[in-house]
Design a protein around this motif. Structure first.
Motif, PDB file in Angstrom:
ATOM      1  N   VAL A 102      -1.695   1.173  -6.055  1.00  0.00           N
ATOM      2  CA  VAL A 102      -0.893   0.959  -5.567  1.00  0.00           C
ATOM      3  C   VAL A 102      -0.227   0.085  -4.773  1.00  0.00           C
ATOM      4  O   VAL A 102       0.115  -1.061  -4.616  1.00  0.00           O
ATOM      5  CB  VAL A 102       0.494   2.114  -5.672  1.00  0.00           C
ATOM      6  N   LEU A 141       7.994  -1.804  -1.300  1.00  0.00           N
ATOM      7  CA  LEU A 141       7.858  -2.601  -2.315  1.00  0.00           C
ATOM      8  C   LEU A 141       8.304  -4.467  -2.848  1.00  0.00           C
ATOM      9  O   LEU A 141       9.174  -4.544  -2.122  1.00  0.00           O
ATOM     10  CB  LEU A 141       8.524  -2.034  -3.847  1.00  0.00           C
ATOM     11  N   LYS A 142       7.331  -4.958  -2.433  1.00  0.00           N
ATOM     12  CA  LYS A 142       7.689  -6.513  -3.145  1.00  0.00           C
ATOM     13  C   LYS A 142       8.670  -7.124  -4.482  1.00  0.00           C
ATOM     14  O   LYS A 142       9.730  -7.632  -4.251  1.00  0.00           O
ATOM     15  CB  LYS A 142       6.322  -6.973  -3.613  1.00  0.00           C
ATOM     16  N   ASP A 143       8.678  -5.810  -5.335  1.00  0.00           N
ATOM     17  CA  ASP A 143       9.992  -5.758  -6.519  1.00  0.00           C
ATOM     18  C   ASP A 143      11.416  -5.752  -5.778  1.00  0.00           C
ATOM     19  O   ASP A 143      11.454  -4.465  -5.722  1.00  0.00           O
ATOM     20  CB  ASP A 143       9.403  -5.273  -7.902  1.00  0.00           C
ATOM     21  N   ARG A 192       5.125   5.968 -11.481  1.00  0.00           N
ATOM     22  CA  ARG A 192       4.613   5.035 -12.457  1.00  0.00           C
ATOM     23  C   ARG A 192       3.086   4.656 -12.521  1.00  0.00           C
ATOM     24  O   ARG A 192       2.774   4.925 -13.847  1.00  0.00           O
ATOM     25  CB  ARG A 192       4.967   3.512 -12.207  1.00  0.00           C
ATOM     26  N   TRP A 193       2.013   4.899 -11.539  1.00  0.00           N
ATOM     27  CA  TRP A 193       0.749   5.043 -11.679  1.00  0.00           C
ATOM     28  C   TRP A 193       0.395   6.394 -12.344  1.00  0.00           C
ATOM     29  O   TRP A 193      -0.231   5.902 -13.393  1.00  0.00           O
ATOM     30  CB  TRP A 193       0.040   4.601 -10.088  1.00  0.00           C
ATOM     31  N   PRO A 220      -1.228  -2.971  -3.129  1.00  0.00           N
ATOM     32  CA  PRO A 220      -0.910  -3.844  -3.973  1.00  0.00           C
ATOM     33  C   PRO A 220       0.326  -4.748  -3.971  1.00  0.00           C
ATOM     34  O   PRO A 220       0.968  -5.451  -4.307  1.00  0.00           O
ATOM     35  CB  PRO A 220      -2.004  -4.891  -4.703  1.00  0.00           C
ATOM     36  N   LYS A 221       1.130  -3.474  -4.768  1.00  0.00           N
ATOM     37  CA  LYS A 221       2.375  -3.748  -4.983  1.00  0.00           C
ATOM     38  C   LYS A 221       3.197  -4.019  -3.693  1.00  0.00           C
ATOM     39  O   LYS A 221       4.767  -3.767  -3.370  1.00  0.00           O
ATOM     40  CB  LYS A 221       3.449  -2.110  -5.035  1.00  0.00           C
ATOM     41  N   PHE A 222       2.904  -3.435  -2.474  1.00  0.00           N
ATOM     42  CA  PHE A 222       3.711  -3.125  -0.936  1.00  0.00           C
ATOM     43  C   PHE A 222       3.265  -4.360   0.273  1.00  0.00           C
ATOM     44  O   PHE A 222       2.527  -4.751  -0.042  1.00  0.00           O
ATOM     45  CB  PHE A 222       3.241  -2.012  -0.730  1.00  0.00           C
ATOM     46  N   GLU A 261       6.789   4.003  -7.181  1.00  0.00           N
ATOM     47  CA  GLU A 261       5.751   3.465  -7.297  1.00  0.00           C
ATOM     48  C   GLU A 261       4.097   3.932  -8.185  1.00  0.00           C
ATOM     49  O   GLU A 261       3.792   3.985  -8.798  1.00  0.00           O
ATOM     50  CB  GLU A 261       4.890   2.421  -6.536  1.00  0.00           C
TER      51      GLU A 261
END
Length: 338
Positions: A288, A57-59, A77-78, A290-292, A74
């Motif tokens: 998901v 994860l980027k966050d 959450r989706w 784009p979040k990684f 993630e």
């Protein structure tokens, strides 16, 4: 089999902290349904679709809530954002592990992070089926044998069921864990347990027990008595030593776990090895990605060799029978020190 038997001839008997099916021959009508539904008696074919990725994860704030790269979190959450529900393993108030249903983001944290304790998934079979029949998207995170059990219970494919299994070391005795938490409770009331605590000052000290009044027990899992027994295969369920779900034999859409041995500078902290097993799994990840961060330059052969449970069942420890046979005769520390 217990949930599906039309004659109610199957009883679940607990021994040493493991539940096993017992057939009452007088009630059994020899229909054979139990044998056809048993994950351990079926031959599990190798997956036809299999892609392997390394994700993180980027966050960083969300990474801290995860055991590895944050993939299950993630995806959970989706699913919630799609008005779906998530089923996963959580600690109860006594810090035993049970499967729960989560329908809102506020309670998702309960099913995050690894819990190296045996749990009974059969208690949620009917709830999963009810949600699927109501056309809700359902995400199930569990061990490979538990995923297989749910799918065999359902007896048909549901396009709205998304499943993630773990690269599984094995399921340890729930009775031994209960005895150990009772021992730990002598130091105070337990507030939280984390098998994969992110200790930035001492990364090796990953097992954390938080007490009220700001006390804590923090140790390397391998040096903790329970952790040592788990990691050395002393207290696993008998079926774990002959697991059917190794070497690309998964019934889940995705398989996730630690990427052992991967040491690129950008991924030194937490990262997940993700194995895509089905088109449903591809669909999940697509939503998901784009979040990684996707680390495409890695040696999968090296990863597989450094992650023994992907390919092989855990070997049985020579001291297992002694420990379990004396589980009610000795204190937990005596047992684990033996």
């Amino acid at each position: 089999c217990f949930k599906s038997c039309p004659s109610n001839a199957i009883k679940m008997v607990e021994e040493y902290g493991f539940k096993h099916a017992y057939i009452d021959e007088e009630q059994c009508n020899n229909c054979g349904l139990c044998q056809s539904l048993c994950p351990m008696l079926r031959e599990i074919p190798q997956n036809k679709i299999e892609k392997k990725m390394l994700l993180k994860l980027k966050d960083n704030k969300l990474i801290d809530m995860s055991s590895s790269g944050g993939v299950f979190g993630e995806l959970s959450r989706w699913i919630i954002n799609q008005k779906g529900v998530v089923y996963g393993a959580a600690f109860n108030t006594k810090f035993n592990v049970e499967f729960i249903r989560v329908a809102d983001r506020n309670n998702l944290y309960k099913v995050f992070c690894s819990k190296y304790v045996h749990s009974d998934i059969s208690l949620i079979f009917e709830n999963i089926k009810k949600d699927l029949d109501a056309n809700k998207k359902v995400l199930l995170g569990a061990t490979p044998c538990q995923i297989a059990a749910v799918k065999l219970f359902l007896r048909k494919e549901y396009p709205n069921l998304f499943s993630i299994d773990l690269i599984c070391h094995g399921l340890p005795s729930s009775l031994l864990w209960e005895k150990y938490t009772n021992y730990l409770s002598k130091k105070g009331k337990i507030k939280d347990v984390n098998f994969r605590y992110n200790n930035k000052k001492a990364p090796e000290k990953n097992f954390l027990v938080l007490y009220e009044a700001n006390k804590k027990y923090n140790e390397t899992l391998y040096k903790d008595p329970y952790g040592y027994a788990f990691l050395n295969n002393i207290i696993l369920n008998e079926s774990c030593y002959k697991c059917n779900f190794k070497n690309s034999r998964s019934c889940a859409d995705l398989t996730i776990g630690d990427a052992h041995g991967y040491n690129l500078q950008k991924a030194e902290s937490k990262h997940s090895l993700v194995i895509v097993n089905t088109k449903n799994g591809e669909f999940l990840l697509k939503n998901v990605m784009p979040k990684f961060n996707n680390f495409i330059e890695f040696d999968i052969t090296f990863e597989l060799k450094n992650n023994y449970p992907i390919l092989h069942p855990s070997p049985k420890h020579f001291n297992r029978e002694y420990i379990l046979q004396n589980i009610n005769n000795k204190t937990i520390i005596q047992l684990l020190n033996d």
